[in-house]
Design a protein around this motif. Structure first.
Motif, PDB file in Angstrom:
ATOM      1  N   LEU A   1     -11.941   1.171   1.318  1.00 23.25           N
ATOM      2  CA  LEU A   1     -11.577   2.426   1.381  1.00 23.25           C
ATOM      3  C   LEU A   1     -11.088   2.892   2.609  1.00 23.25           C
ATOM      4  O   LEU A   1     -10.238   3.318   3.136  1.00 23.25           O
ATOM      5  CB  LEU A   1     -12.606   3.440   0.819  1.00 23.25           C
TER       6      LEU A   1
ATOM      7  N   ASP B   1      -8.231   0.709   3.824  1.00 18.98           N
ATOM      8  CA  ASP B   1      -6.922   1.379   3.170  1.00 18.98           C
ATOM      9  C   ASP B   1      -6.556   2.549   3.907  1.00 18.98           C
ATOM     10  O   ASP B   1      -5.311   2.855   3.953  1.00 18.98           O
ATOM     11  CB  ASP B   1      -7.325   1.507   1.545  1.00 18.98           C
ATOM     12  N   GLN B   2      -7.492   3.426   4.167  1.00 13.98           N
ATOM     13  CA  GLN B   2      -7.064   4.729   4.555  1.00 13.98           C
ATOM     14  C   GLN B   2      -6.533   4.707   6.065  1.00 13.98           C
ATOM     15  O   GLN B   2      -5.508   5.282   6.515  1.00 13.98           O
ATOM     16  CB  GLN B   2      -8.184   5.792   4.602  1.00 13.98           C
TER      17      GLN B   2
ATOM     18  N   LYS C   1      -4.780   1.979   7.052  1.00 11.94           N
ATOM     19  CA  LYS C   1      -3.373   1.585   6.768  1.00 11.94           C
ATOM     20  C   LYS C   1      -2.568   2.656   6.597  1.00 11.94           C
ATOM     21  O   LYS C   1      -1.533   2.908   7.232  1.00 11.94           O
ATOM     22  CB  LYS C   1      -3.440   0.586   5.498  1.00 11.94           C
ATOM     23  N   LEU C   2      -3.022   3.557   5.888  1.00 13.31           N
ATOM     24  CA  LEU C   2      -2.234   4.843   5.607  1.00 13.31           C
ATOM     25  C   LEU C   2      -2.102   5.516   7.024  1.00 13.31           C
ATOM     26  O   LEU C   2      -0.915   6.120   7.559  1.00 13.31           O
ATOM     27  CB  LEU C   2      -2.958   5.780   4.851  1.00 13.31           C
TER      28      LEU C   2
ATOM     29  N   VAL D   1       0.840   4.237   9.293  1.00 16.08           N
ATOM     30  CA  VAL D   1       2.030   4.512   9.094  1.00 16.08           C
ATOM     31  C   VAL D   1       2.380   6.060   8.940  1.00 16.08           C
ATOM     32  O   VAL D   1       3.586   6.416   8.839  1.00 16.08           O
ATOM     33  CB  VAL D   1       2.352   3.835   7.879  1.00 16.08           C
TER      34      VAL D   1
ATOM     35  N   PRO E   1       3.154   4.799   1.894  1.00 12.97           N
ATOM     36  CA  PRO E   1       2.754   5.042   0.472  1.00 12.97           C
ATOM     37  C   PRO E   1       3.913   5.651  -0.394  1.00 12.97           C
ATOM     38  O   PRO E   1       3.925   5.702  -1.594  1.00 12.97           O
ATOM     39  CB  PRO E   1       1.696   6.270   0.894  1.00 12.97           C
TER      40      PRO E   1
ATOM     41  N   GLY F   1      -3.068  -0.316  -2.077  1.00  8.05           N
ATOM     42  CA  GLY F   1      -2.892   0.973  -0.784  1.00  8.05           C
ATOM     43  C   GLY F   1      -1.565   1.090  -0.604  1.00  8.05           C
ATOM     44  O   GLY F   1      -0.447   0.512  -1.260  1.00  8.05           O
ATOM     45  N   PRO F   2      -1.078   1.601   0.754  1.00  9.66           N
ATOM     46  CA  PRO F   2      -1.885   2.462   1.598  1.00  9.66           C
ATOM     47  C   PRO F   2      -2.269   3.663   0.773  1.00  9.66           C
ATOM     48  O   PRO F   2      -1.444   4.426   0.280  1.00  9.66           O
ATOM     49  CB  PRO F   2      -1.160   2.603   2.751  1.00  9.66           C
ATOM     50  N   GLY F   3      -3.568   4.261   1.124  1.00 14.17           N
ATOM     51  CA  GLY F   3      -4.177   5.439   0.559  1.00 14.17           C
ATOM     52  C   GLY F   3      -4.141   5.468  -0.905  1.00 14.17           C
ATOM     53  O   GLY F   3      -4.233   6.508  -1.325  1.00 14.17           O
ATOM     54  N   GLY F   4      -4.383   4.450  -1.507  1.00 12.24           N
ATOM     55  CA  GLY F   4      -4.517   4.431  -3.002  1.00 12.24           C
ATOM     56  C   GLY F   4      -3.059   4.481  -3.564  1.00 12.24           C
ATOM     57  O   GLY F   4      -3.019   5.008  -4.866  1.00 12.24           O
TER      58      GLY F   4
END
Lengths: 426, 299
Positions: A397, A400-401, A403-404, A407, B158, B244-247
């Motif tokens: 998690l 992944d967060q 990575k968010l 961007v 995303p 991802g990203p962020g699911g």
């Protein structure tokens, strides 16, 4: 017709019996309490008869070659032991072994895995107790803690990597008259200066893979601007990700750099190395293993964030499943890995330093000697890796967060809230 | 006679039933039982937990907190079906029909079919390259139209990650669709088309009023098989985005893997597996019913 009906009846009865038998067997197996863990196994001398050990580790390519040097050295002194090395990522070890252990089998005699996984499996009674094999006092303080559970040591520490800062080519810095920064504002000025150099896509290359390279950069910012204690408190859960102090590390230091485009988009971490080396990027945040992955390690140098009082370091850990058929030989080999074997591994271009304090610095591969000296001269503490320490699905998690966030820096509060919601509580 | 009948049943049904029992029934029943086990009691707790989980990489329905992204894997699978199924059906039919009349179409068919025969991991890597900001064909095309979001690497944003996977999967599955439609077209009697031509029907009318209705059984098979494939999809998602990203690009099978391999919560993983199997059974039921009714018709 009657015969057909009767025939069907038999089939139905047979099917019902089979299904009931399966349910019965399954429930019996599942609900029967697991066998008690085996008592601690004392260290034993290498048995004289010919034995074959299967060693499973995460290294492939050149990294496997450096580990093979460690194996070769052992086999030279123990000709009765044959060792087969197999590559398996820590992710796959964690994904596949629990099922195999539950079935009472293990694919290897000595296996490398994540520390949290080793502690968990040890606690569940699947591993050989190494308390009598590892002398905790002979290791870097705190390094054995990660593989301890229920007061026992379930894993043997091997060599250690460090994630000391931003790597750069000395020749690139000389060519453009760049110098290492002494403060955060100087760091930002450096990035701005690099941005203006022709051919540069972004000042800092962002490595990607399953996501860990971004977590390494983030942890470095946390240690530099939140302090080493914040890193430890985030691991223990005492400090939450939504804490204003944590938020300010992100909002005041990391996010502005992301917003200004100083970091590249995430690029697969090994494919970005030649691009960075060719001058498309000037800086690359990576662990010390990078020293063994570049064309000329003598052209390589690094700087941590100027305010940083610590660096993340972590060891590779090995364990012995109690289902190994050669436990005595495996114990002897793991003892070697945890002691003299570290000296061999650190003397080749593995980019690692020993966790066993009895290995002299002079035995280290030359480029690593200068890395080690630079870190010790700055008096930086070696701290545990945040996501590796917590592990489990929180680790995924976190990656992944980030990575968010990379961007979409505007999603900071959402990211911190998400991380906090799943962060283990103290 | 009676004894012989029973003996035959045992001889012929025994071995396959035993194999099925060990390798099919036992794992299925085991998974179902595990999914209801919480500690040592039978409850719906695992199902409740997985359905209402809101952590982005594990959410099935709604992810929370935060706006990125709002939906979980079930919704992503549904979106995937809504976009990919019509695309696979329409493109498959049109391509199969068009390529029959073009010289050298076998090369194009070969390229289309490549997606079907490649291992999932390799396909995933190709999809990554297809949508890569530097070398990918899609970002290159959109950069010509100066659309910044679509000119970057799709799989890391995303907003575009799921779309990239869906478009990639259409390419992968198109080979199957085109092959089935090509076979279906071969089975249409040429007399039907010749009669239509004599009656003055245009190409468009022949396609819409003869070809499409005649291909209805193929369309049903392609639709059902595509839906089942999308529900089970895992490999390309794991390789390309990891959810991802962020699911933003999670799917049911990936969530099952997350519970199984990352969280080591095997009971919850089994619950997701049962949900996934139950959803797959809906199109599977229609498919089997159609096949059986076809067999009856042939008799």
């Amino acid at each position: 017709m009657a015969a057909t009906t009767k025939g069907r009846k038999y089939v139905y009865i047979a099917a019902a019996v089979i299904i009931l038998a399966i349910i019965g067997v399954f429930l019996y197996q599942y609900l029967t309490p697991p066998a008690a863990p085996t008592p601690p196994q004392p260290a034993a001398p290498t048995p004289p008869q010919k034995v074959k050990l299967v060693v499973i580790g995460p290294w492939a390519g050149d990294e496997a070659k450096y580990f093979q040097a460690v194996i070769d050295e052992y086999v030279k002194k123990h000709p009765n032991v044959e060792i087969e090395y197999r590559t398996m990522r820590a992710e796959d070890v964690a994904a596949t072994m629990p099922v195999q252990f539950a079935a009472g089998t293990a694919p290897g005699d000595v296996i490398f895995g994540w520390a949290w996984f080793i502690a968990k499996m040890g606690k569940e009674g699947h591993l050989v107790d190494l308390t009598n094999v590892i002398n905790e006092k002979e290791y870097v303080p705190g390094i054995v803690d990660a593989v301890k559970a229920d007061g026992k040591i379930w894993g043997a520490p091997f060599t250690m990597w460090l994630k000391p800062g931003f790597w750069y080519r000395k020749s690139f810095f000389e060519k453009y008259g760049l110098t290492e920064p002494k403060s955060y504002s100087e760091f930002v000025q450096l990035l701005e200066k690099i941005k203006g150099i022709p051919g540069i896509k972004n000042p800092i290359a962002t490595g990607d893979g399953v996501g860990w390279p971004m977590s390494d950069v983030t942890e470095h910012f946390i240690i530099a601007y939140g302090g080493p204690q914040m890193q430890l408190d985030l691991i223990s859960g005492k400090v939450r990700f939504t804490d204003p102090r944590v938020r300010s590390v992100f909002s005041d230091y990391l996010v502005p750099l992301l917003q200004k485009g100083y970091f590249s988009e995430p690029i697969e971490w090994t494919t970005v190395i030649p691009k960075w080396w060719a001058g498309e990027y000037a800086l690359y945040f990576m662990g010390t293993w990078i020293t063994g992955m570049v064309d000329d390690p003598n052209d390589l140098d690094f700087f941590p964030l100027p305010e940083s009082k610590g660096v993340v370091g972590g060891a590779d850990y090995a364990f012995i499943p109690k289902y190994s058929k050669n436990i005595d030989a495996a114990i002897d080999f793991i003892k070697y890995l945890a002691t003299e074997g570290q000296g061999v591994h650190a003397s080749v271009p593995s980019g690692k330093i020993p966790t066993w304090t009895k290995v002299p610095v002079s035995q280290l591969w030359k480029p690593m000697q200068s890395v080690y000296t630079k870190i010790t001269q700055r008096g930086m503490a070696i701290l545990p890796d945040l996501d590796d320490s917590i592990g489990g699905d929180w680790q995924k998690l976190f990656w992944d967060q980030l990575k968010l966030l990379w961007v979409n820096p505007g999603a900071l509060d959402s990211v911190l809230k998400t991380l906090e919601a799943s962060q283990p509580k103290p | 006679m009676k004894i012989k009948g029973i003996k035959d049943l045992v001889i012929f049904l025994g071995p396959p039933l035993a194999i099925l029992a060990i390798f099919v029934f036992y794992p299925i029943l085991g998974t179902i039982i595990i999914s209801f086990l919480s500690g040592s009691s039978f409850t719906f707790e695992n199902y409740r937990a997985v359905l209402f989980e809101t952590i982005p990489l594990k959410a099935l329905i709604v992810a929370s907190p935060g706006p990125y992204p709002p939906w979980g894997a079930l919704v992503h699978n549904a979106v995937w079906i809504v976009i990919a199924v019509p695309a696979v059906v329409l493109l498959g039919m049109v391509l199969a029909y068009t390529l029959r009349k073009i010289f050298g179409s076998s090369i194009v068919l070969g390229i289309i079919f490549l997606g079907m025969v490649l291992p999932g991991v390799v396909s995933g890597l190709i999809i990554r390259f297809m949508f890569d900001g530097y070398i990918g064909i899609f970002p290159r095309i959109f950069s010509l139209f100066n659309i910044p979001l679509l000119s970057s690497t799709w799989t890391i944003y995303p907003e575009t990650a799921l779309l990239a996977l869906i478009l990639g999967s259409i390419w992968l599955w198109l080979g199957f669709s085109v092959t089935l439609y090509s076979a279906g077209l071969d089975s249409i009697p040429s007399s039907l088309i010749e009669a239509a031509l004599i009656d003055g029907a245009s190409e468009r009318e022949i396609f819409t009023k003869i070809i499409v209705p005649q291909l209805k059984p193929v369309t049903i098979v392609v639709t059902l098989m595509t839906v089942m494939w999308i529900l089970k999809i895992f490999d390309i998602v794991y390789v390309v985005t990891g959810g991802g990203p962020g699911g933003a690009s999670t799917v049911l099978a990936l969530i099952m893997y997350m519970y199984f391999a990352s969280a080591l919560e095997h009971n919850k993983a089994a619950a997701v597996a049962v949900i996934l199997a139950a959803l797959t059974l809906i199109p599977a039921y229609w498919y089997i019913r159609m096949v059986l009714s076809g067999e009856k018709y042939e008799e």
